[in-house]
Each structure stands twice: as structure tokens, then as C-alpha cells.
Motif scaffolding. Sequence first.
Motif, PDB file in Angstrom:
ATOM      1  N   MET B 136      -2.310  15.176  11.000  1.00 49.11           N
ATOM      2  CA  MET B 136      -3.430  14.266  11.277  1.00 49.11           C
ATOM      3  C   MET B 136      -3.676  13.378  10.054  1.00 49.11           C
ATOM      4  O   MET B 136      -4.008  12.202  10.178  1.00 49.11           O
ATOM      5  CB  MET B 136      -4.704  15.046  11.629  1.00 49.11           C
ATOM      6  CG  MET B 136      -4.611  15.870  12.904  1.00 49.11           C
ATOM      7  SD  MET B 136      -4.170  14.897  14.364  1.00 49.11           S
ATOM      8  CE  MET B 136      -2.414  15.194  14.476  1.00 49.11           C
ATOM      9  N   GLY B 137      -3.492  13.966   8.869  1.00 43.05           N
ATOM     10  CA  GLY B 137      -3.615  13.182   7.641  1.00 43.05           C
ATOM     11  C   GLY B 137      -2.474  12.177   7.515  1.00 43.05           C
ATOM     12  O   GLY B 137      -2.691  10.993   7.258  1.00 43.05           O
ATOM     13  N   ALA B 138      -1.239  12.662   7.750  1.00 42.95           N
ATOM     14  CA  ALA B 138      -0.065  11.798   7.588  1.00 42.95           C
ATOM     15  C   ALA B 138      -0.083  10.658   8.612  1.00 42.95           C
ATOM     16  O   ALA B 138       0.264   9.518   8.293  1.00 42.95           O
ATOM     17  CB  ALA B 138       1.210  12.622   7.721  1.00 42.95           C
ATOM     18  N   ASP B 200       4.999  18.722   3.531  1.00 43.36           N
ATOM     19  CA  ASP B 200       5.820  18.936   4.729  1.00 43.36           C
ATOM     20  C   ASP B 200       5.570  17.830   5.763  1.00 43.36           C
ATOM     21  O   ASP B 200       6.499  17.299   6.373  1.00 43.36           O
ATOM     22  CB  ASP B 200       5.490  20.320   5.308  1.00 43.36           C
ATOM     23  CG  ASP B 200       6.095  20.531   6.679  1.00 43.36           C
ATOM     24  OD1 ASP B 200       7.337  20.536   6.756  1.00 43.36           O
ATOM     25  OD2 ASP B 200       5.349  20.653   7.659  1.00 43.36           O
ATOM     26  N   ALA B 201       4.284  17.457   5.923  1.00 45.67           N
ATOM     27  CA  ALA B 201       3.955  16.390   6.882  1.00 45.67           C
ATOM     28  C   ALA B 201       4.579  15.065   6.426  1.00 45.67           C
ATOM     29  O   ALA B 201       5.163  14.329   7.223  1.00 45.67           O
ATOM     30  CB  ALA B 201       2.439  16.253   7.027  1.00 45.67           C
ATOM     31  N   LEU B 202       4.468  14.780   5.117  1.00 42.22           N
ATOM     32  CA  LEU B 202       5.067  13.540   4.591  1.00 42.22           C
ATOM     33  C   LEU B 202       6.580  13.552   4.816  1.00 42.22           C
ATOM     34  O   LEU B 202       7.163  12.538   5.214  1.00 42.22           O
ATOM     35  CB  LEU B 202       4.737  13.388   3.099  1.00 42.22           C
ATOM     36  CG  LEU B 202       5.418  12.234   2.351  1.00 42.22           C
ATOM     37  CD1 LEU B 202       5.059  10.882   2.978  1.00 42.22           C
ATOM     38  CD2 LEU B 202       5.028  12.240   0.872  1.00 42.22           C
ATOM     39  N   ASP B 203       7.208  14.707   4.564  1.00 42.62           N
ATOM     40  CA  ASP B 203       8.671  14.814   4.738  1.00 42.62           C
ATOM     41  C   ASP B 203       9.081  14.491   6.176  1.00 42.62           C
ATOM     42  O   ASP B 203      10.090  13.839   6.407  1.00 42.62           O
ATOM     43  CB  ASP B 203       9.153  16.237   4.405  1.00 42.62           C
ATOM     44  CG  ASP B 203       9.082  16.531   2.912  1.00 42.62           C
ATOM     45  OD1 ASP B 203       8.889  15.569   2.136  1.00 42.62           O
ATOM     46  OD2 ASP B 203       9.193  17.718   2.533  1.00 42.62           O
ATOM     47  N   THR B 257       5.888  13.877  -3.054  1.00 44.93           N
ATOM     48  CA  THR B 257       7.189  13.246  -3.265  1.00 44.93           C
ATOM     49  C   THR B 257       7.683  12.624  -1.967  1.00 44.93           C
ATOM     50  O   THR B 257       7.782  13.311  -0.941  1.00 44.93           O
ATOM     51  CB  THR B 257       8.223  14.302  -3.728  1.00 44.93           C
ATOM     52  OG1 THR B 257       7.644  15.012  -4.823  1.00 44.93           O
ATOM     53  CG2 THR B 257       9.522  13.652  -4.158  1.00 44.93           C
ATOM     54  N   ILE B 258       8.003  11.341  -2.008  1.00 51.26           N
ATOM     55  CA  ILE B 258       8.556  10.666  -0.832  1.00 51.26           C
ATOM     56  C   ILE B 258       9.997  11.131  -0.641  1.00 51.26           C
ATOM     57  O   ILE B 258      10.783  11.124  -1.599  1.00 51.26           O
ATOM     58  CB  ILE B 258       8.433   9.137  -0.988  1.00 51.26           C
ATOM     59  CG1 ILE B 258       6.954   8.770  -0.842  1.00 51.26           C
ATOM     60  CG2 ILE B 258       9.296   8.395   0.043  1.00 51.26           C
ATOM     61  CD1 ILE B 258       6.626   7.330  -1.038  1.00 51.26           C
TER      62      ILE B 258
END
Lengths: 95, 329
Positions: B136-138, B200-203, B257-258
Motif C-alpha cells: 500500500m505504501g509502495a 521487499d515491496a520496492l523490489d 535500495t532500488i
Amino acid sequence: MSNNEWPLWEVFIRSKQGLDHRHVGSLHAADAKQAVQMARDVYTRRMEGVSIWVVASEAITASDPDDKAELFEPMADKVYRHPTFYKLPKEVEHM
Amino acid sequence: MYTQAMDIPGGPKAVAPGSPEEAAFNARIARDEKIEPRDWMPEAYRKTLVRQISQHAHSEVVGMLPEGNWITRAPSLKRKAILMAKVQDEGGHGLYLYAAAETLGVSRDDLIDALHAGKAKYSSIFNYAALSWADMGAIGWLVDGAAIMNQIPLCRCSYGPYARAMIRICKEESFHQRQGFDIMLALCRGTPAQKQMAQDALDRWWWPVVQMFGPPDADSVHSGATMAWGIKRISNDDLRQKFIDATVPQAELLGLTIPDPHLKWNGERGHYDIGPIDWDEFWRAVGGDGPCSRERIATRVRAQEEGAWVREAALAHARKQAARARKAA
């Protein structure tokens, strides 16, 4: 299927007391009462209004874009309808 | 929330001015004037707008699904109220856009039928699953962030009703991105496990979001006409670059980290360079073969079918009331 689509309504909102109702968009609703309810949900979620009008879209008569010149151009050469047309002596000050 | 793929294959080609009406239309576009519903417009312009605006509307409505899923599981009453407000906004955005498309002489039911039959597309991004609360944040931070980049130029679109809908949408949209970043910030300042959820969500979301801007300019064979008509103002690659340049420092601020080993500041260009984008994945998602594509459409179809009796009953009631009022008069 299309003849079972709810009719279209145009929505007008008065944003605050003392101002005109302004067209904000349209929506489908079964009847006028439901259209007001839905307009409230869709167009006033952030306190955008204090009053709502809904009008069945099919009840609106609009001018034809092809008549634009005929209707509106005659006003272009009537600049004397604006106060700035009149050059008055400086002594008159504010009028 | 989002539009994309307006220039994927199947779009129109720009046509040479033939009639005086067409010459007048082109002159108006050149003067950067708006086109309104009852004005003369080339058929290809009308068709392109119907396709783009309806795709955009479908994206808003399908976009409610991954987030709607988390309303009952939000971690606090505050987050739940915020998420409900956001999902309600997306529904409203869908409505503004369908209404704009209808000014071009199409029926809403026909547009929705096209989506359900798999003939109309929606944003590739909503074919991915929202697996944890961090998603939900990502989604707010990245997906809505990308959407804003995409949508701000559309506020200047040559078609009046679309531009007006976009202005309203953009006004409401900025809270969406900020609430998403706020969720990420809370997780990143929390326990190591919570921060790991954010990472994990960003990944998982990073590359699908980078793809959201659509195919690279070199492959966008149809963007010429939409650019010339003032429907699209900035190219896919330029928007993508703008998004990456804005987002990298935000990820640094979060301490995340992107997931791109090639990501590097290029001082000469004054932009970030990125690694290769997996366009096969993008085309699969657009073509209805993304991880959740079938489920999304099935959910939409079910909602439409299960609500049919309510819509019919409301209409029957309204007709009966109107007939009764006529009789009494």
C-alpha cells in the motif's frame, strides 16, 4: 443494453454561500433524487460545495457551434459598451 | 490514478488536412486552443481520445482492486480511513473520465463491455498482486507518483472535457502519493522486519512501475499523431527519466535500495542511467497475461453482473414514479 443505461445528469455546485452554482461534471443516475445523492459523493468529497443542482442532460438546449460567428461576433465592434472606451479629463478622477 | 499505453500499436496515423474543417481544426490545435465536444474533429482524433480516455477510466476502476483488498486489514483505524478515502477517489476519477469519454458520443455500457470482453486495455501495473501492507505504501509512493508525472501534462490536453477531468484528478491525487510515502516512512523507521517489508515491496514494484510509462520512444510508432494533436505532450522516455530522477533521492531518504545494479548518476547527462527494462514482461501484462490479469477482469465482471438487478430495480422504480406523477398531473 444501452436503453437500460441510467440517464445522464449535469451537476452544478455552489462552492460557498454567495457564489453562483457552477457546472462541475456529469453522472448517471436512475432519478433526480439519486443524482443529488451521487453528486454529493462524487463532487463534494473535500467540502467543495454547500448546494447541488442536477439537471437531466437531455433537458439542456445548447447553441450550435456553427452559429458562433453569427451569435457572438456582432459584439466585437461595440467597444462603447465598456467603460474604458470613454476618455475623460483627468480632473474627473474616479468615475 | 493512471493512464498509459496510449500509443501502443493500433493507434491512428496523422492524416493530411483534406477539408476546410480539417484545416480549421489543425489551425486551432496549432494555436493551442481547446476542442469542445460539439466542435468538428477528425474521426481519428475522436477515436484516439475514446480509446485513451476509456483506458484511463478502466485503469482507475481496476486500480481500486489491489488496494480495496487491504481495507479490512489496514494496521490502524487512521490508515483504514485514509485507504478508504483513496479508493473512493479512484472510483470518482473513473467516473470523471467515463463522463469525459461519453462527450465523444460513446455509451458507458459499451465502454465497460469492451473492458470485460478483453477488447479494451488498462494499465499494466494493476495486473500485479499487493502481497503485504507495505505494498500500500509502495503503490501510493511509486504508482501514484508515476501517475502524477503522466497526468500533469494531460491537464493541458487539447480536448476540453479530458483536460478538465485531469485538472480535478491531479488536485486530488497528490494526497495519494504523500500517504504512500508516509506508510513507507513509518515502516522504514520501524523494526528491521518492518523495514524489510518496505524493501521487499520496492523490489517487487520498481520494474513494473518503470514499465508503466509505456514502450521506449523508438518503438512508439504512433505517438507522432497524439503529440501533433496536443493529446500527449511529453514522450514516454522523458517522463520515465523524470520519474527516476525524482524517485532515487526519495529512496535514499527512506534508506532503501532500488533493485537495479546499473542505476548510476550520469553527470554528463544530468540524469540517472538505469539498467535494461524487460519489455517482454510489459507486453505480457498489457496483453492480459500478467500475474493477476484474469482475476482482475473476473472480479470486475462479477461486480457488474451481481449489481445488474440493483440497477434495473432503480430504473424501474424511477420510471414507475415518473408515470405516477404524470397520471396525477
